[in-house]
Design an enzyme around this catalytic site. Structure first.
Site, PDB file in Angstrom:
ATOM      1  NE  ARG A 109     221.883 -70.310  -0.599  1.00  0.00           N
ATOM      2  CZ  ARG A 109     222.442 -71.193  -1.415  1.00  0.00           C
ATOM      3  NH1 ARG A 109     223.692 -71.573  -1.209  1.00  0.00           N
ATOM      4  NH2 ARG A 109     221.796 -71.686  -2.429  1.00  0.00           N
ATOM      5  CB  THR A 113     228.075 -73.560   5.939  1.00  0.00           C
ATOM      6  OG1 THR A 113     226.648 -73.683   5.861  1.00  0.00           O
ATOM      7  CG2 THR A 113     228.546 -73.933   7.320  1.00  0.00           C
ATOM      8  CG  ASP A 207     213.016 -62.971  -3.165  1.00  0.00           C
ATOM      9  OD1 ASP A 207     211.936 -63.589  -3.053  1.00  0.00           O
ATOM     10  OD2 ASP A 207     214.025 -63.251  -2.491  1.00  0.00           O
ATOM     11  CG  ASP A 210     211.091 -60.853  -0.524  1.00  0.00           C
ATOM     12  OD1 ASP A 210     210.531 -61.399   0.443  1.00  0.00           O
ATOM     13  OD2 ASP A 210     212.272 -60.484  -0.511  1.00  0.00           O
TER      14      ASP A 210
HETATM   15  N1  URA Z   1     215.157 -66.903  -6.196  1.00  0.00           N
HETATM   16  C1  URA Z   1     214.369 -65.932  -6.683  1.00  0.00           C
HETATM   17  O1  URA Z   1     213.316 -65.628  -6.111  1.00  0.00           O
HETATM   18  N2  URA Z   1     214.757 -65.308  -7.824  1.00  0.00           N
HETATM   19  C2  URA Z   1     215.888 -65.609  -8.486  1.00  0.00           C
HETATM   20  O2  URA Z   1     216.191 -65.006  -9.522  1.00  0.00           O
HETATM   21  C3  URA Z   1     216.705 -66.629  -7.951  1.00  0.00           C
HETATM   22  C4  URA Z   1     216.322 -67.252  -6.806  1.00  0.00           C
END
Ligand code: URA
Length: 225
Positions: A109, A113, A207, A210
């Protein structure tokens, strides 16, 4: 939930699958268990996706001299992983398709923008003649998935030859995907309730990249290596 496109394949919500999901959704699970149990779900997703490919007829003679009228796997396939989280699905794919070709797409991303930007791709040169297993575990808004699908379509892959293999999906992401690509196939292990204001899925998993790779704050505090 509005009616789903018939090309959305949700894994059967068995107690087994829910138990696996429970372990990895738990915020206090160790990273070792997160990786182990998410790989088990990825394996289920990949087997389900392979079952949606075309098959060819093949007869074999069994050890008792009888003919078994069977099927042969379709071999003109490849994987494409969306860097970085999609790479978590490559091991599961290679465990069942040992010599499969795997392309890569990097989309991020843009900070200003907020739009997904294509930074890099490297795909098999004959990809337009293959069925593509697109690996991306999280379908939230659908922005990066749509950008990845766009790359495949520009390379000549028909929409109906793309199977998007996905771990958790948001209704918003599914709607965005099928509005643009109604002939695409999606295989997912869960359709979540919704997205929150930070575009995380609810109840979700946090995430995924992560947690899998150990780059979240919790891992950095609690782990020595
Ligand atoms: N990406 C992720 O890792 N978790 C989410 O809930 C949304 C996007």
């Amino acid at each position: 939930m509005t009616e789903l496109n018939q090309n959305v394949h949700l894994l059967p919500q068995t107690q087994q699958l829910r138990a696996l999901q429970t372990i990895i959704r738990d915020k206090s699970v160790s990273r070792e268990d997160f990786v182990f149990y998410s790989q088990r779900i990825i394996r289920l997703l990949i087997e389900a996706a392979l079952g949606l490919l075309p098959f060819e007829k093949q007869d074999v003679e069994t050890p008792v001299g009888e003919i078994y009228r069977g099927l042969r796997f379709y071999s003109r396939i490849c994987g494409v992983s969306v860097i970085r989280a999609g790479e978590t699905m490559e091991t599961g794919l290679r465990e069942v398709c040992r010599s499969i070709r795997i392309g890569k797409i990097l989309i991020q991303r843009n900070r200003e923008t907020k739009l997904p930007h294509l930074y890099y791709f490297n795909l098999p040169s004959d990809i337009s003649k293959r069925h593509v297993l697109l690996l991306e575990p999280m379908l939230a808004t659908g922005g990066s998935a749509l950008a990845a699908i766009q790359v495949l379509i520009q390379k000549g892959v028909p929409e109906e030859n793309i199977i998007f293999i996905n771990f958790l999906s948001a209704p918003e992401g599914i709607a965005a995907l099928f509005e643009r690509h109604p002939r695409l196939t999606l295989v997912t292990s869960s359709i979540e309730e919704r997205l929150n204001e930070h575009a995380y899925m609810i109840p979700g998993i946090g995430d995924f990249g992560d947690r899998f790779f150990g780059t979240d704050a919790k891992s950095l505090v609690n782990e020595v290596i």
